[in-house]
Scaffold this motif. Structure first.
Motif, short mmCIF file in Angstrom:
data_model
loop_
_atom_site.label_atom_id
_atom_site.label_comp_id
_atom_site.label_asym_id
_atom_site.label_seq_id
_atom_site.Cartn_x
_atom_site.Cartn_y
_atom_site.Cartn_z
N LEU A 151 23.19 6.07 12.52
CA LEU A 151 23.83 7.33 12.14
C LEU A 151 22.79 8.30 11.62
O LEU A 151 21.79 7.91 11.02
N PRO A 152 23.01 9.62 11.84
CA PRO A 152 22.12 10.62 11.25
C PRO A 152 22.05 10.47 9.73
O PRO A 152 23.03 10.09 9.08
N LEU A 153 20.90 10.80 9.17
CA LEU A 153 20.67 10.64 7.74
C LEU A 153 20.20 11.94 7.13
O LEU A 153 19.61 12.79 7.81
N LEU A 154 20.44 12.05 5.83
CA LEU A 154 19.83 13.12 5.03
C LEU A 154 18.79 12.49 4.12
O LEU A 154 19.10 11.54 3.38
N TRP A 155 17.58 12.99 4.18
CA TRP A 155 16.51 12.51 3.31
C TRP A 155 16.21 13.56 2.24
O TRP A 155 16.06 14.74 2.55
N LEU A 156 16.12 13.11 1.02
CA LEU A 156 15.68 13.97 -0.09
C LEU A 156 14.18 13.75 -0.27
O LEU A 156 13.74 12.62 -0.50
N VAL A 157 13.40 14.82 -0.16
CA VAL A 157 11.94 14.73 -0.29
C VAL A 157 11.54 15.47 -1.57
O VAL A 157 11.78 16.67 -1.70
N VAL A 158 10.95 14.73 -2.50
CA VAL A 158 10.53 15.30 -3.78
C VAL A 158 9.01 15.19 -3.88
O VAL A 158 8.45 14.10 -3.74
N THR A 159 8.36 16.33 -4.13
CA THR A 159 6.90 16.38 -4.25
C THR A 159 6.53 16.95 -5.61
O THR A 159 7.05 18.00 -6.02
#
Length: 227
Positions: free
Chosen positions: A83-91
């Motif tokens: 399934l498509p995913l949402l990724w949270l990217v924190v820098t």
């Protein structure tokens, strides 16, 4: 005759209008959900700013403990078997005591559009006691400390964490935020993530984890990178 045709067409026109109205309402709901993804955590950053618009998920910027922070959401729909995913990217931008970029990508499958792990020239053998299957890579053939490896491993114990990266200019984490609704996606390939929200608990844990990794990288190196 004209009157009869008008009467016949009226129900069809109402159906078309109802469908159009539902689509407009659904689009507005999705936009509101998308734009509000960071609403619960804006207060956690100083000088916080949320940039919205362009039909994309917003970007949250600000500072935490004096360090610039950038949080964004990446849509991943390339892996056809899943399934498509949402990724949270924190820098977090801050000085880190490493000579090159160190990147840990868990369960690599070759479709990670958000990762540059595969482009890094050097590979480190994954320790036997590393908690998850992972590819560990670095931009330069330099040592890495056991303490840093342990800190990286501790963070990826959470199966929502897909990638951790540390470099001289900062640290970065990729965290699974949401998965598309299975029924709607299987039936009509409609990607619906519902109402994804970054919670204070999740955001705080990610920021603390990145701080721990930056601190661990200052330890004396004891393991060598290999090609």
């Amino acid at each position: 005759m004209a009157t009869e045709q008008a009467v016949t067409l009226a129900p069809a026109a109402l159906v078309v209008l109802a469908v159009a109205y539902n689509e407009i309402r659904r689009a507005r709901t999705q936009r509101a959900a998308r734009d509000g993804v960071f609403d619960a955590v804006v207060w956690m950053l100083s000088d916080a700013h949320v940039a919205t618009g362009g039909g994309r998920y917003p970007v949250l910027t600000g500072t935490h403990d004096g360090h610039p922070v950038r949080a964004e959401v990446v849509v991943d729909s390339l892996t056809l078997r899943k399934l498509p995913l949402l990724w949270l990217v924190v820098t977090v931008s801050r000085p880190v005591a490493v000579d090159g970029t160190v990147d840990v990508l868990t369960r690599p499958n070759g479709t990670e559009v958000f990762s540059r792990n595969a482009s890094l020239a050097h590979r480190l053998s994954t320790p036997d006691d590393f908690p998850v299957p992972a590819r560990i890579a670095t931009s330069r053939a330099v040592p890495v400390s056991e303490r840093a490896l342990a800190a990286l491993g501790e963070r990826v114990r959470d199966d929502r964490v897909k990638e951790i990266e540390a470099g001289p200019a900062g640290v970065r984490v990729v965290h699974r935020l949401a998965e598309a609704d299975q029924t709607r996606y299987r039936a009509g390939r409609r990607v619906d993530f519902g109402m994804p929200t970054v919670t204070p608990l999740t955001f705080a844990a990610l920021l603390i984890g990145l701080d721990d990794i930056a601190s661990a990288c200052a330890a004396t190196p004891t393991r060598e990178y290999t090609r």
